[in-house]
Design an enzyme around this catalytic site. Structure first.
Site, PDB file in Angstrom:
ATOM      1  N   HIS A 364     -61.614   1.745  14.883  1.00 58.11           N
ATOM      2  CA  HIS A 364     -61.485   0.716  13.853  1.00 58.11           C
ATOM      3  C   HIS A 364     -60.114   0.064  13.919  1.00 58.11           C
ATOM      4  CE1 HIS A 364     -64.506   3.429  11.617  1.00 58.11           C
ATOM      5  NE2 HIS A 364     -65.004   2.852  12.672  1.00 58.11           N
ATOM      6  N   CYS A 677     -71.243 -14.687  23.230  1.00 57.68           N
ATOM      7  CA  CYS A 677     -70.108 -14.341  22.370  1.00 57.68           C
ATOM      8  C   CYS A 677     -69.446 -13.005  22.688  1.00 57.68           C
ATOM      9  CB  CYS A 677     -70.517 -14.368  20.893  1.00 57.68           C
ATOM     10  SG  CYS A 677     -71.676 -13.060  20.444  1.00 57.68           S
TER      11      CYS A 677
HETATM   12  C1  PEP Z   1     -71.220  -7.750  21.920  1.00 53.67           C
HETATM   13  O1  PEP Z   1     -71.838  -6.690  21.982  1.00 53.67           O
HETATM   14  O2  PEP Z   1     -70.978  -8.473  22.905  1.00 53.67           O
HETATM   15  C2  PEP Z   1     -70.721  -8.238  20.627  1.00 53.67           C
HETATM   16  C3  PEP Z   1     -70.214  -9.445  20.502  1.00 53.67           C
HETATM   17  O3  PEP Z   1     -70.777  -7.388  19.582  1.00 53.67           O
HETATM   18  P1  PEP Z   1     -69.759  -6.185  19.361  1.00 53.67           P
HETATM   19  O4  PEP Z   1     -68.690  -6.303  20.405  1.00 53.67           O
HETATM   20  O5  PEP Z   1     -69.262  -6.335  17.967  1.00 53.67           O
HETATM   21  O6  PEP Z   1     -70.646  -5.009  19.572  1.00 53.67           O
END
Ligand code: PEP
Ligand code: MG
Length: 747
Positions: A364, A677
């Site tokens: 975190h 993303c």
């Molecule tokens: C991902 O898995 O690419 C994502 C954007 O989500 P997180 O990194 O929060 O798991």
């Protein structure tokens, strides 16, 4: 433990204190100490080896070994019996040293005459400083009592070394905290920073390790433990009822604070001649040594609790609180063993960098550091023992390297690097308001990822065209209790206000896997990344998701709203989640709340399965966003948190690119809006290749927008695509070299 021994041990410490009070430099003291210990141990030899550098031990004083070997004899860590004691941090006791495994004969010392050997580590809270050795001609094993006495003396030596008692006159232990140190850890947030150390928990300094009056020390210990118990009870009484995790920790504190065994061991340490604080620290050292052996996560946590409790006790005894009176430097680099997300948020953006002794990429604290764009190095082993408040420090978050008290050459090279980065920043600022338009004319939309209110100002400074991913879990992770709907709604409204009409895609709560809420009972899963997480939790226990959807609708107050569900692995999960959204809208309508003027509901594409979902899924979602961090780990079956495998598979691997191209193709033919993303969207070469594959929207950390835009503006996506196809036809497994060569040629 026999009565005779107690007297001996105390007597030895009493004499040691007298030596420390005498006139003389570091070497004289060490010589007198070895003479004293040899005498008290009824042995011919006593030697003190201290670390010259991280890997080398030097014989610094000896009674019994040849005088000419002092400061000449050196051993590598792990070499000979002495090196083995130092490496393992444990005692070696043998009546036949030459026959013991690892024995190494050092002719210059004349030690062949001595058969018995006992070596104990000189260490302070797990920090290795040297080895104390006693040898005797007579073939005998040293008794447990004698070894304990040596350990007590070694502990006092460690405290004295810490205070600089042996500094100078050729002793290896030069002013410990004035030397440059370079530590290699892991990179958890990129960026370079220079500044001065600010210790999250300053070290407790013990100035009186030896008891003058054991009865008084015993009283001091009892008083301090009583104060500690009262404090723990007070914390328990004021703890939040619903906060199970906190209660669990406090219960563990209470159990330890009342533990008879703990008390007995500390009392025995005082009995042997230590002061109350040294007695606590000796016990704490032993617990830390146990901690390194324990693999069970729960037990390790409990040992951590005990360590925290010992620190509290030390602070009570020494009167050295968190507040040491030191002033936070203007350019603080936070140094800590570990830190929670809420504490980190309290420090906020004022920090220039963070260095943690422990930590994990997905912790975190790392998530918060990333959100605040503060360079973070994790797993910098020994940083909390090496660093002192106010030390000059350089943090290289790109390489995961820390330079503590660096020399001028290192500082100059580092500053050059920072200057280059600053120049690049100026370049990026100059194109901030220009479009991310490739040479071929294709326009790419660059958005930013966010997760905190504090991220929003970056919308302006980075030139992002919206928020492509707002990770809502941070508000849940940084609290000790479940946030209320009204709180969330107010926060989401502020986020939308700050975005001033630009779209913010709110991702519903993505918990589970590495993101465990402090107030939710952790589920013990063998493989949490593939376990009960994200939308799987939301659909089975819909209470929190319903509350969150309601908060989002209320926050929109009639404005457009974009929501996406994380970790959708099959069509019906999306349909069920979407049905929850429709129900939430109905409910709000009935309650008379204004509905969003427009609503779009998307899904994250994070598992390979959903790329092969029926056409209807692609037609039903309002948009898809590839979460490359998760998608890549499942595509290659390589844990994104596992340092051993996470860098093994390249995003520009042709198999992965083929897969991504397939997703682009399906979305194009079925009319599904698509974005990317994951972290790869923020890496310029990867971003250019994603654009060449057909991604038209990329969402990334704000700091990446400049570099990505700059490269895209020099790229002809058609040409890059042709290279991709040619390399594929040629049977190339990895596109990186060809892509990099091409992109370089365009700069
Ligand atoms: C991902 O898995 O690419 C994502 C954007 O989500 P997180 O990194 O929060 O798991
Ligand atoms: Mg993900």
């Amino acid at each position: 433990m026999s009565e005779t021994f107690r007297t001996d041990s105390r007597q030895m410490l009493g004499r040691l204190r007298a030596i420390m009070a005498e006139e003389g430099g570091g070497q004289t003291r060490l010589d007198r100490i070895t003479r004293l210990i040899a005498e008290e141990m009824h042995a011919e030899v006593c030697s003190i080896y201290l670390f010259r550098d991280e890997n080398t031990l030097e014989l610094c004083a000896s009674e019994g070994l040849r005088a000419e070997s002092v400061h000449q004899t050196r051993l590598k860590l792990g070499e000979g019996l002495v090196g083995r004691v130092a490496r393992s941090g444990t005692v070696i006791n043998t009546d036949d040293a030459p026959a013991a495994p690892g024995f190494r004969y050092m002719p210059e010392t004349g030690e062949e005459a001595y058969s018995s050997f006992v070596g104990v580590p000189i260490q302070r809270l797990g920090e290795k400083l040297g080895v104390l050795v006693t040898q005797s001609r007579q073939k005998r094993l040293f008794s447990d009592e004698e070894i304990y006495a040596l350990e007590v003396v070694a502990m006092v030596l460690a405290e004295m070394a810490e205070l600089g008692a042996f500094t100078g006159e050729g002793a290896a232990m030069k002013a410990r905290h004035s030397q440059p140190v370079m530590l290699r850890g892991g990179s958890a947030q990129e960026g370079a920073a220079q500044g001065h150390v600010w210790l999250h928990e300053p070290r407790v300094v013990i100035t009186n390790p030896i008891a003058e009056d054991p009865t008084r020390e015993m009283e001091r210990l009892h008083e301090a433990v009583e104060t500690l118990r009262v404090g723990v009870d007070r914390m328990l009484n004021s703890a939040q009822d619903g906060d199970k995790e906190q209660l669990e920790v406090l219960e563990a504190y209470r159990m330890f604070a009342n533990s008879k065994g703990w008390m007995r061991r500390m009392q025995a340490n005082i009995d042997s001649g230590l002061s109350a604080e040294a007695a606590v620290e000796k016990e704490q050292s032993a617990a830390r040594a146990r901690m390194t052996q324990v693999t069970d996560a729960y037990l390790r946590e409990r040992l951590h609790d005990l360590d925290d409790l010992s620190n509290r006790l030390l602070r009570i005894l020494t009167g050295q609180g968190q507040e040491t009176g030191a002033e936070m430097p203007a350019d603080p680099i936070l140094v800590a063993r570990n830190i929670g997300p809420a504490e980190l948020l309290d420090y906020g953006r004022g920090l220039r960098g963070i260095v943690l002794e422990e930590g994990a990429v997905g912790s975190h604290a790392a998530i918060v550091a990333r959100a605040l764009a503060i360079p973070l190095v994790i797993n910098a082993v020994r940083i909390t023992t090496e660093a002192l408040n106010g030390d000059f420090i350089l943090v290289d978050g790109d390489q995961g390297i820390v330079h503590l008290r660096p020399d001028d050459a290192v500082t100059a090279a580092f500053r050059d690097k920072m200057a280059m980065q600053a120049k690049a920043q100026e370049r990026y600022a100059s194109i901030r308001d220009k479009p991310a338009q490739a040479l071929c004319g294709t326009r790419i939309t660059l958005k930013m990822n966010a997760g905190l209110m504090a991220d929003l100002p970056s919308l302006e400074s980075s030139g992002a065209e919206g928020v492509g991913l707002f990770r809502t879990e941070l508000q849940f992770l940084t609290r000790s209790h479940m946030p209320k709907r009204a709180e969330l709604s107010a926060l989401y409204a502020r986020v939308m206000d700050a975005a001033r009409g630009r779209r913010v895609i709110f991702r519903t709560l993505d918990i589970g896997s590495d993101k465990v809420l402090p107030y939710m009972k952790p589920t013990d899963e063998p493989n949490p990344a593939m376990g009960w997480r994200a939308v799987r939790v939301a659909l089975e226990k819909p209470g929190v998701m319903r509350m969150q959807l309601q908060a989002l609708i209320r926050a929109a107050k009639g404005r457009p709203l974009s929501v996406m569900f994380p970790f959708v692995a099959q069509y019906d999960e999306y349909s069920a989640a979407r049905a929850e959204m429709d129900k939430a809208l109905d409910r709000e309508r009935i309650l008379g709340h204004p509905l969003p003027s427009e609503i779009e509901v998307g899904a994250m594409l994070e598992t390979p399965s959903i790329a092969f979902a029926p056409d209807a899924f692609f037609q039903e979602v309002d948009f898809l966003s590839v979460g490359g961090n998760d998608l890549k780990q499942f595509f290659f079956a390589a844990d994104r948190e596992n340092e051993r495998v996470r860098r093994r598979y390249d995003t520009l691997d042709m198999s992965y690119l083929n897969f991504l191209e397939g997703i682009v193709y399906r979305c194009a033919t079925l009319g599904t809006r698509l974005s990317f993303c994951g972290e790869d969207a923020g890496r310029p070469i990867e971003a250019a290749c994603l654009a060449a594959l057909g991604f038209r929207t990329l969402s990334m950390r704000p700091a990446s927008i400049g570099p990505v835009k700059s490269l895209l503006r020099h790229t002809d996506l058609g040409e890059l695509r042709t290279i991709l196809h040619e390399e594929r036809a040629r049977g190339t497994q990895n596109l990186r070299k060809a892509a990099t060569d091409y992109l370089r040629s365009k700069l």
